[in-house]
Design a protein around this motif. Structure first.
Motif, PDB file in Angstrom:
ATOM      1  N   ALA A  96       0.815  -1.215   0.000  1.00  0.00           N
ATOM      2  CA  ALA A  96       0.000   0.000   0.000  1.00  0.00           C
ATOM      3  C   ALA A  96       0.848   1.264   0.000  1.00  0.00           C
ATOM      4  CB  ALA A  96      -0.938  -0.003   1.207  1.00  0.00           C
ATOM      5  N   LEU A 133      -5.937   2.259   7.000  1.00  0.00           N
ATOM      6  CA  LEU A 133      -6.436   3.001   5.844  1.00  0.00           C
ATOM      7  C   LEU A 133      -6.554   4.490   6.143  1.00  0.00           C
ATOM      8  CD1 LEU A 133      -9.137   0.460   4.592  1.00  0.00           C
ATOM      9  CD2 LEU A 133      -6.968   1.027   3.459  1.00  0.00           C
ATOM     10  N   LEU A 193      -3.065   5.814   6.077  1.00  0.00           N
ATOM     11  CA  LEU A 193      -2.537   5.801   4.718  1.00  0.00           C
ATOM     12  C   LEU A 193      -2.939   7.071   3.973  1.00  0.00           C
ATOM     13  CD1 LEU A 193      -0.964   3.859   2.771  1.00  0.00           C
ATOM     14  CD2 LEU A 193      -3.202   3.029   2.000  1.00  0.00           C
ATOM     15  N   ARG A 194      -4.157   7.556   4.223  1.00  0.00           N
ATOM     16  CA  ARG A 194      -4.608   8.787   3.549  1.00  0.00           C
ATOM     17  C   ARG A 194      -4.084  10.044   4.238  1.00  0.00           C
ATOM     18  NH1 ARG A 194      -4.512  12.305   1.086  1.00  0.00           N
ATOM     19  NH2 ARG A 194      -6.092  13.519  -0.035  1.00  0.00           N
ATOM     20  N   PRO A 217      -5.696   4.436  -0.438  1.00  0.00           N
ATOM     21  CA  PRO A 217      -6.696   4.374   0.629  1.00  0.00           C
ATOM     22  C   PRO A 217      -8.135   4.392   0.137  1.00  0.00           C
ATOM     23  CG  PRO A 217      -5.530   6.479   0.654  1.00  0.00           C
ATOM     24  CD  PRO A 217      -4.798   5.593  -0.279  1.00  0.00           C
ATOM     25  N   ALA A 244     -10.547   1.397   1.080  1.00  0.00           N
ATOM     26  CA  ALA A 244     -11.796   1.559   1.825  1.00  0.00           C
ATOM     27  C   ALA A 244     -12.952   0.857   1.121  1.00  0.00           C
ATOM     28  CB  ALA A 244     -12.098   3.042   2.011  1.00  0.00           C
ATOM     29  N   VAL A 246     -11.173   8.160   4.690  1.00  0.00           N
ATOM     30  CA  VAL A 246     -10.199   8.278   3.598  1.00  0.00           C
ATOM     31  C   VAL A 246     -10.534   9.415   2.634  1.00  0.00           C
ATOM     32  CG1 VAL A 246      -9.667   5.812   3.725  1.00  0.00           C
ATOM     33  CG2 VAL A 246     -11.371   6.615   2.062  1.00  0.00           C
TER      34      VAL A 246
END
Length: 525
Positions: free
Chosen positions: A46, A86, A89-90, A99, A103, A128
């Motif tokens: 990711a 997630l 990640l965003r 992300p 999601a 996200v």
């Protein structure tokens, strides 16, 4: 004779990335490869995955399918961990497509498996979505993959984000006929309840505009009304506005006019006067992207100095959340040298969390074909080798006693002077790509370069031709693989003093001091 209480004895901490202890697969270059557990594989993929993009060893479709499968597995195995991941990640990792896709796949997997913890799926979708164009982006992904039947958690999560993100300025910036899902389409699908009268007016106007029925802008929408009035000006009046850059700057800000919209509104090139009126209200990323335009238009040295001050400001660098390699890209794109010092300061500020490594360190940067043969995305000229060089040179510049090597089939020595410009050193390092071939011999590079160092750092996609990375140095010496590829197979088992990180920011390097102190390093979220 002592077996355990020796001079090299030290406590060992464990990192979050885990592999099997013996190889069960192969790297893309044919060396023994180690499979990772679900969370480790998902994390490394990711943080390096630009959705829909080919990499050197993997086609976009295969890579995206692998990502979706990993999200499905993680969402069922540990949904709380996956939801936190997630959102991180965003936000902190500053990824966009991964992300959003994650999601959607999180919700899809849990609905298919009939896992319906109240509000969890909705919250993941909302978490996200952080920019006003992203609700439409997420719905476009869902419908292209799963059709127009959109589940309630997705609709409600998007509606939550719409209430937070949709305002007059975002409508001006992001709602255009070139998008498959315009603001009105999103509103039609998710039916958010406005939080204030002005937002209700905005929603009705966006719907009318989408269907060609917007006859008059409501009184409450003052920014859009000002903008609409300016669109009726003749071209001569538009140009005359810039006779006074202070007045022009105020008028443009009040009307929510971005530099992109001004470029179309003026129906001609942006000269120095126009840029000098726009610059005070431009965001950090917009400044970074337009340095070449500023030079070509001939903005004054005084205005350039104000831009440089903003670019170099550590607080603005931190808030911008730009990847470190963005500053190298801006440096390469700008024709003038007047931005160089500011960009160098900005790059170093973006890497502020890189640790100053004590003792002697060996840093190996991969310059092989797989690191130089493709860019990180189709819209970028940044190769994995460039991103690797940024981290490697910055670590070398910050360390007390560092040996820096570039490697492929062989190795070259690169000396970074103390106090030198990191950007210039990265540039000089990159000019040497190809000196030692184009293969990827990680174990050989470690064995040939190691000389009693206290640690080894490898910045690579970790797809090596030869095995034995684990045993290339004594077991008490920590080896850190900074993985920029996220491919399926690991080049070494992450057990004992062997660790792997991933991502395009400096955050994961915070783990090094913890691991060397014998403490366990957890996920960065």
């Amino acid at each position: 004779m002592s077996r355990f209480n020796t001079a090299t004895a030290r406590p060992v901490g464990s990192g979050p990335i885990h592999t099997e202890s013996t190889p069960s697969t192969l790297t893309h270059e044919g060396a023994p490869g180690y499979a990772r557990d679900t969370k480790s594989a998902l994390f490394l993929l990711a943080v390096s995955n630009m959705a829909g993009e080919d990499t050197y060893y993997e086609k976009a479709g295969d890579r995206d399918a692998r990502y979706a499968d990993l999200v499905h597995a993680a969402a069922l195995e540990d949904p709380k961990w996956t939801a936190r991941f997630l959102a991180w990640l965003r936000s902190e990792a500053n990824m966009r497509s991964a992300p959003l896709v994650g999601a959607c796949e999180f919700v899809r997997a849990r609905l298919t498996a009939q896992r319906r913890r109240r509000g969890a799926n909705r919250a993941v979708i909302a978490s996200v979505l952080q920019r006003a164009d992203e609700p439409g982006e997420l719905l476009a992904y869902w419908t292209s993959r799963y059709g127009r039947a959109i589940p309630k958690p997705v609709k409600r999560g998007v509606a939550d984000a719409v209430l937070r993100l949709y305002d007059e300025r975002s409508l001006s910036k992001w709602d255009s006929a070139g998008r498959g899902f315009r603001f009105g389409d999103v509103l039609n699908l998710v039916h958010p309840t406005p939080r204030a009268d002005w937002q209700g007016d905005l929603f009705r106007y966006a719907l009318d505009r989408r269907h060609g029925n917007a006859e008059e802008i409501p009184e409450s929408l003052t920014v859009l009304r000002q903008r609409g009035d300016m669109l009726s000006w003749p071209v001569e009046q538009r140009r005359a506005l810039f006779a006074n850059d202070v007045v022009a700057s105020s008028v443009l800000r009040t009307a929510g006019m971005t530099w992109e919209s001004v470029a179309g509104w003026l129906q001609g090139p942006l000269d120095a006067r126009v840029w000098e009126a726009l610059i005070p209200s431009m965001g950090y990323m917009a400044l970074l992207r337009n340095l070449r335009n500023f030079d070509e238009a001939g903005v004054s040295d005084q205005v350039a100095a104000s831009v440089s001050a903003r670019l170099a400001d550590p607080g603005q660098v931190a808030r911008s959340r730009q990847f470190p390699f963005r500053f190298l890209s801006a440096y390469e794109a700008a024709p003038s040298l007047r931005w160089g010092h500011a960009l160098d300061q900005a790059l170093q500020a973006s890497l502020a969390q890189l640790p100053a490594l004590p003792g002697r360190s060996l840093i190996l940067i991969d310059t092989s074909a797989s690191m130089t043969g493709t860019s990180l995305s189709a819209r970028s000229k940044v190769t994995p080798a460039k991103a690797a060089a940024v981290f490697g040179v910055a670590l070398a510049a910050k360390g007390v006693d560092v040996d820096l090597r570039g490697f492929a089939s062989g190795e070259f020595v690169h000396t970074v002077p103390r106090g030198g410009s990191v950007i210039r050193e990265v540039d000089r390092f990159l000019s040497r790509i190809g000196e030692v071939g184009h293969g990827t011999d990680i174990a050989g590079a470690v064995r040939r370069s190691y000389n009693g160092h206290d640690r080894v750092v490898i910045v690579s996609d970790m797809q090596t031709m030869t095995g034995g990375v684990d045993t290339a140095v004594p077991g008490h010496v920590p080896v850190y693989g900074f993985n920029l590829g996220g491919y399926r197979a690991a080049a070494m088992a992450t057990v004992g003093n062997r660790h792997e990180f991933g991502g395009l920011t400096d955050a994961t390097f915070r783990m090094v001091p913890l691991l060397e102190a014998g403490r366990n390093a957890d996920w960065p979220f």
